[in-house]
Design a protein around this motif. Structure first.
Motif, PDB file in Angstrom:
ATOM      1  N   GLY A   1       4.137  -1.044   1.259  1.00 19.16           N
ATOM      2  CA  GLY A   1       3.755  -1.633  -0.023  1.00 19.16           C
ATOM      3  C   GLY A   1       2.279  -1.988  -0.071  1.00 19.16           C
ATOM      4  N   ALA A   2       1.771  -2.551   1.031  1.00 13.01           N
ATOM      5  CA  ALA A   2       0.355  -2.918   1.085  1.00 13.01           C
ATOM      6  C   ALA A   2      -0.526  -1.680   0.970  1.00 13.01           C
ATOM      7  CB  ALA A   2       0.064  -3.668   2.381  1.00 13.01           C
TER       8      ALA A   2
ATOM      9  N   LEU B   1      -2.939  -8.575  -4.666  1.00  9.36           N
ATOM     10  CA  LEU B   1      -1.500  -8.342  -4.502  1.00  9.36           C
ATOM     11  C   LEU B   1      -1.192  -7.774  -3.120  1.00  9.36           C
ATOM     12  CD1 LEU B   1      -0.585  -6.870  -8.009  1.00  9.36           C
ATOM     13  CD2 LEU B   1       0.077  -9.094  -7.088  1.00  9.36           C
ATOM     14  N   ALA B   2      -2.086  -6.903  -2.616  1.00  5.17           N
ATOM     15  CA  ALA B   2      -1.883  -6.362  -1.266  1.00  5.17           C
ATOM     16  C   ALA B   2      -1.928  -7.478  -0.224  1.00  5.17           C
ATOM     17  CB  ALA B   2      -2.946  -5.304  -0.961  1.00  5.17           C
TER      18      ALA B   2
ATOM     19  N   TRP C   1      -5.324  -5.659  -7.619  1.00  5.18           N
ATOM     20  CA  TRP C   1      -4.549  -4.867  -6.661  1.00  5.18           C
ATOM     21  C   TRP C   1      -4.794  -5.318  -5.227  1.00  5.18           C
ATOM     22  CZ3 TRP C   1      -0.665  -2.879  -8.733  1.00  5.18           C
ATOM     23  CH2 TRP C   1      -0.692  -2.180  -9.943  1.00  5.18           C
TER      24      TRP C   1
ATOM     25  N   LEU D   1      -0.720  -0.645  -2.668  1.00  2.00           N
ATOM     26  CA  LEU D   1      -1.548  -1.557  -3.443  1.00  2.00           C
ATOM     27  C   LEU D   1      -3.031  -1.388  -3.109  1.00  2.00           C
ATOM     28  CD1 LEU D   1       0.729  -4.726  -3.198  1.00  2.00           C
ATOM     29  CD2 LEU D   1       0.328  -3.323  -5.228  1.00  2.00           C
TER      30      LEU D   1
ATOM     31  N   TRP E   1       1.216  -9.483  -0.486  1.00  2.00           N
ATOM     32  CA  TRP E   1       2.340  -8.703   0.041  1.00  2.00           C
ATOM     33  C   TRP E   1       2.378  -8.779   1.571  1.00  2.00           C
ATOM     34  CZ3 TRP E   1       5.753  -5.673  -3.005  1.00  2.00           C
ATOM     35  CH2 TRP E   1       6.637  -4.869  -2.295  1.00  2.00           C
ATOM     36  N   VAL E   2       1.203  -8.620   2.209  1.00  2.00           N
ATOM     37  CA  VAL E   2       1.133  -8.691   3.667  1.00  2.00           C
ATOM     38  C   VAL E   2       1.506 -10.091   4.152  1.00  2.00           C
ATOM     39  CG1 VAL E   2      -0.445  -8.619   5.643  1.00  2.00           C
ATOM     40  CG2 VAL E   2      -0.542  -6.832   3.897  1.00  2.00           C
TER      41      VAL E   2
ATOM     42  N   MET F   1       3.442 -12.328   2.672  1.00  2.00           N
ATOM     43  CA  MET F   1       4.877 -12.556   2.500  1.00  2.00           C
ATOM     44  C   MET F   1       5.676 -11.790   3.541  1.00  2.00           C
ATOM     45  SD  MET F   1       5.271 -12.497  -1.653  1.00  2.00           S
ATOM     46  CE  MET F   1       7.050 -12.722  -1.525  1.00  2.00           C
ATOM     47  N   THR F   2       5.236 -10.586   3.857  1.00  2.26           N
ATOM     48  CA  THR F   2       5.919  -9.804   4.892  1.00  2.26           C
ATOM     49  C   THR F   2       5.851 -10.523   6.234  1.00  2.26           C
ATOM     50  OG1 THR F   2       5.395  -7.740   3.754  1.00  2.26           O
ATOM     51  CG2 THR F   2       5.975  -7.588   6.080  1.00  2.26           C
TER      52      THR F   2
ATOM     53  N   GLY G   1       6.590  -3.839   4.325  1.00  2.00           N
ATOM     54  CA  GLY G   1       5.357  -4.570   4.057  1.00  2.00           C
ATOM     55  C   GLY G   1       4.128  -3.687   4.157  1.00  2.00           C
TER      56      GLY G   1
END
Length: 230
Positions: A14-15, A205-206, A202, A18, A209-210, A212-213, A11
């Motif tokens: 990926g963050a 999405l970051a 972007w 992004l 992503w955080v 969802m993690t 997580g």
């Protein structure tokens, strides 16, 4: 515990990627805004005499003032204007006082008003900007020469058709009216600047992503261990 740490690592990694892409787009936004400001300043600068041998790169958007007489021929390039609809750019040859024959983009006329376009017989003074349009790609249709309808400003082809130098002046002001033709000056509206939208995408999405993690990590920490078989 190892699985949760793995999810957190994925997580955060990926963050970070992004977020870096978002920061890069913010930097590109600043660069593009500076480029557009420079172009705007060049467009609105004091006009000069038509150069003898203009350069397509160094002299793009150069403001010029020229006096001459329109030739009777014209090319009609199909375009569309917001809140107005379909129409044409009227491209005419201009024979300058110095004897040069160049192209002038006189401006926009509605489709229904095409037949009302006139060519001033008297000498005309034009203030405008040099331009080398980049409007041709593999999808651009060939001109309908029978109806005199073109689908892009193909400078070499227009110059050949009207027997002029491959040099285009986009009129900003003229001393003579050409009927219903309205000048359509050069500006920066057609230059894309989508970096802000990309940056927001972007960063969004970051954030997702955080989030969802965090959800997956929380679920993993609450999962009960399976009971051993008795």
């Amino acid at each position: 515990m190892g699985r949760i740490l793995f999810l957190i690592g994925i997580g955060l990694g990926g963050a970070a990627v992004l977020i870096a892409l978002g920061v890069w787009q913010v930097q590109r936004l600043g660069w593009k805004q500076a480029v557009l400001a420079d172009i705007t300043a060049r467009i609105s600068a004091e006009p000069v005499a038509l150069p003898d041998d203009p350069d397509p790169v160094a002299d793009k958007y150069l403001p010029v003032a020229v006096t001459g007489t329109y030739a009777p021929e014209a090319i009609y390039v199909l375009v569309s204007q917001k809140q107005i609809g379909a129409g044409y750019r009227v491209i005419s040859p201009l024979v300058t006082d110095a004897g040069r024959r160049v192209l002038v983009d006189r401006g926009f006329v509605r489709v229904d008003d095409r037949d009302a376009v006139t060519t001033p017989a008297e000498p005309v003074r034009i203030t405008g900007n040099l331009h080398w349009p980049d409007e041709i790609d593999s999808y651009t249709p060939e001109p309908d020469l029978g109806a005199n309808i073109w689908f892009a400003r193909d400078l070499p082809a227009m110059a050949q058709s009207l027997n002029t130098e491959p040099l285009l002046i986009v009129a900003r002001e003229t001393s003579q009216s050409g009927g219903p033709v309205t000048p359509l000056p050069v500006d920066t509206a057609g230059i894309p600047n989508d970096h802000l939208q990309y940056a927001i995408t972007w960063f969004s999405l970051a954030l997702i992503w955080v989030a969802m993690t965090a959800v997956f990590a929380l679920r993993g920490s609450r999962r009960r261990p399976e009971r051993p078989n008795s």
